[in-house]
Design an enzyme around this catalytic site. Structure first.
Site, PDB file in Angstrom:
ATOM      1  N   ASP A  63      -1.259   6.733   6.271  1.00 42.38           N
ATOM      2  CA  ASP A  63      -2.382   5.848   5.956  1.00 42.38           C
ATOM      3  C   ASP A  63      -2.584   4.970   7.180  1.00 42.38           C
ATOM      4  OD1 ASP A  63      -4.054   3.798   5.115  1.00 42.38           O
ATOM      5  OD2 ASP A  63      -2.866   3.258   3.342  1.00 42.38           O
ATOM      6  N   LYS A 104     -11.554  -1.703   7.187  1.00 45.03           N
ATOM      7  CA  LYS A 104     -10.683  -2.598   7.938  1.00 45.03           C
ATOM      8  C   LYS A 104     -11.153  -2.701   9.389  1.00 45.03           C
ATOM      9  CE  LYS A 104      -8.585  -3.024   4.165  1.00 45.03           C
ATOM     10  NZ  LYS A 104      -7.363  -2.447   3.646  1.00 45.03           N
ATOM     11  N   TRP A 129       0.838  -1.214   0.000  1.00 46.91           N
ATOM     12  CA  TRP A 129       0.000   0.000   0.000  1.00 46.91           C
ATOM     13  C   TRP A 129       0.867   1.255   0.000  1.00 46.91           C
ATOM     14  CZ3 TRP A 129      -3.843  -1.879  -2.034  1.00 46.91           C
ATOM     15  CH2 TRP A 129      -4.497  -3.015  -1.564  1.00 46.91           C
TER      16      TRP A 129
HETATM   17  C1  PLP Z   1      -6.837  -2.036   2.406  1.00 49.75           C
HETATM   18  C2  PLP Z   1      -5.835  -0.968   2.466  1.00 49.75           C
HETATM   19  C3  PLP Z   1      -5.708  -0.038   1.429  1.00 49.75           C
HETATM   20  C4  PLP Z   1      -6.575  -0.085   0.181  1.00 49.75           C
HETATM   21  O1  PLP Z   1      -7.826   0.413   0.500  1.00 49.75           O
HETATM   22  P1  PLP Z   1      -8.936   0.720  -0.625  1.00 49.75           P
HETATM   23  O2  PLP Z   1     -10.064   1.258   0.184  1.00 49.75           O
HETATM   24  O3  PLP Z   1      -9.235  -0.563  -1.311  1.00 49.75           O
HETATM   25  O4  PLP Z   1      -8.376   1.730  -1.548  1.00 49.75           O
HETATM   26  C5  PLP Z   1      -4.776   0.949   1.583  1.00 49.75           C
HETATM   27  N1  PLP Z   1      -3.994   1.033   2.667  1.00 49.75           N
HETATM   28  C6  PLP Z   1      -4.090   0.158   3.679  1.00 49.75           C
HETATM   29  C7  PLP Z   1      -3.206   0.287   4.874  1.00 49.75           C
HETATM   30  C8  PLP Z   1      -5.015  -0.873   3.610  1.00 49.75           C
HETATM   31  O5  PLP Z   1      -5.108  -1.754   4.612  1.00 49.75           O
END
Ligand code: PLP
Length: 360
Positions: free
Chosen positions: A171, A195, A101
């Site tokens: 993130d 998540k 990511w």
């Molecule tokens: C799942 C995840 C993403 C991707 O998320 P989307 O909503 O599918 O764009 C990005 N960063 C992290 C840390 C994730 O766990």
């Protein structure tokens, strides 16, 4: 009705109480005669839902007044682009690449300017967090970027990087609300809620006010400017109404559980049960350097692909689902987010012990 123990990395398990409440309110939300799915985002009743959600989130995370909270769409991936479009004034930023990511965000930023890889753990399949105490950060960088909890690899920044005065962007999708965090240490954090917080379709951005500007990169679409949504309190266009409503319920659930301090204690307890077992097991092994272990996502392997597949299959039959590791790394991964009860982890470990005995 049989609910399974769902170890999915995301979309993932939600608190059963929240789902029951939503079910009760499905046809008639508090006397409105309609479902939250059916109401105008400009209605009084919805206004209260989104305002209360924000207030509860602010309370849970102790978000200071000089930070805006935005409820947006487009997932984390949209933020991979929105962050540089809004913040890359000098067209230069530093990225710490600790997994897929972070790498995606890094590559996306290259579209808009010079994205510099400050550190990486790619050399050992992202199984650790690199030393970030003295990174080659230059004065012209607009921000330093991390993925704080690496969902796929199961690592977590337990210490934030030394950004040498630059704003930190994180993130936090897979560690969102798993423990208290000091928002003032960041310029901007964002997380897709699917998540650890709510249903897919909502991404929450928490951004310091001085980073919300008009002078974004040329070509930035109106909808991707933080200022557009900040000025409109996330209602510039139709927000993901139902998802925000569920997030609001989760925030109330978290407060009822004792808030983020209590969640941290619980999450550490759950993770310890699993890691202690992995450390003593002769069959299963954790794949991450101990000091960098995530308490949300726990990857492990047997070292034998066929045995891994057998384990995943038998676990599923026993009611422990979604334990297969990410398609890019294989093995197994147990995501043990806030809503996974301790009993789910205990039962998983008991099952793993039994599997180990049977396959010795
Ligand atoms: C799942 C995840 C993403 C991707 O998320 P989307 O909503 O599918 O764009 C990005 N960063 C992290 C840390 C994730 O766990």
């Amino acid at each position: 009705m049989a609910r399974v123990y769902n170890f999915s990395a995301g979309p993932a398990v939600l608190p059963e109480e929240v789902l029951r409440e939503a079910a009760d309110e499905m046809l008639d939300y508090k006397g409105s005669g309609m479902s939250v799915m059916e109401m105008s985002h400009r209605s009084k009743v919805y206004d209260q839902i989104i305002k209360e959600a924000e207030a509860d989130l602010r309370d849970l995370m102790q978000i200071p007044d000089n930070y805006k909270v935005l409820f947006l769409q487009g997932g984390a991936h949209q933020q991979f682009a929105a962050v540089p479009m809004n913040l890359m004034k000098n067209r230069k930023a530093g990225y710490i690449v600790t997994g897929q990511w972070a790498k995606r965000a890094f590559n996306e930023a290259k579209i808009f300017g010079e994205a510099v890889e400050l550190a990486s753990s790619a050399d050992k399949t992202f199984s650790y967090i690199p030393d970030c105490s003295d990174l080659p950060i230059t004065d012209d960088m607009d921000y330093v970027y991390i993925c704080e909890n690496n969902t796929i690899y199961g690592t977590k920044f337990w210490e934030l990087p030394n950004t040498k005065g630059k704003d930190l962007v994180a993130d936090i999708s897979s560690c969102f609300l798993s423990e208290p965090m000091d928002v003032t240490k960041y310029g901007l954090v964002y997380g897709g809620v699917q998540k650890n917080v709510g249903p897919a379709g909502v991404v929450i951005v928490i951004v310091r006010e001085d980073l919300i500007r008009d002078d974004v990169l040329p070509g930035t679409p109106t909808i991707l400017k933080y200022k557009t949504q900040a000025d409109a309190d996330s209602l510039y266009n139709t927000p993901p109404c139902y998802g925000i409503y569920i997030c609001g319920k989760v925030f109330k659930w978290l407060k009822a559980q004792g808030g983020l301090e209590a969640m941290k204690i619980r999450n550490e307890e759950k993770a310890k049960i699993l890691y202690d077992f992995l450390d003593e097991s002769k069959l299963f092994k954790g794949t991450v350097e101990k000091k960098d272990r995530s308490i949300m996502n726990v990857p492990f392997v047997t070292g034998d692909k066929d045995l891994d597949a057998k384990f995943v299959k038998e676990a599923e039959a026993a009611g422990f689902v979604n334990l297969k590791g990410h398609r890019s790394v294989g093995g197994m991964r147990a995501s043990i987010y806030n809503a996974m009860p301790k009993e789910g982890v205990e039962k998983l470990v008991a099952f793993m012990k039994k599997f180990e005995e049977e396959n010795a």
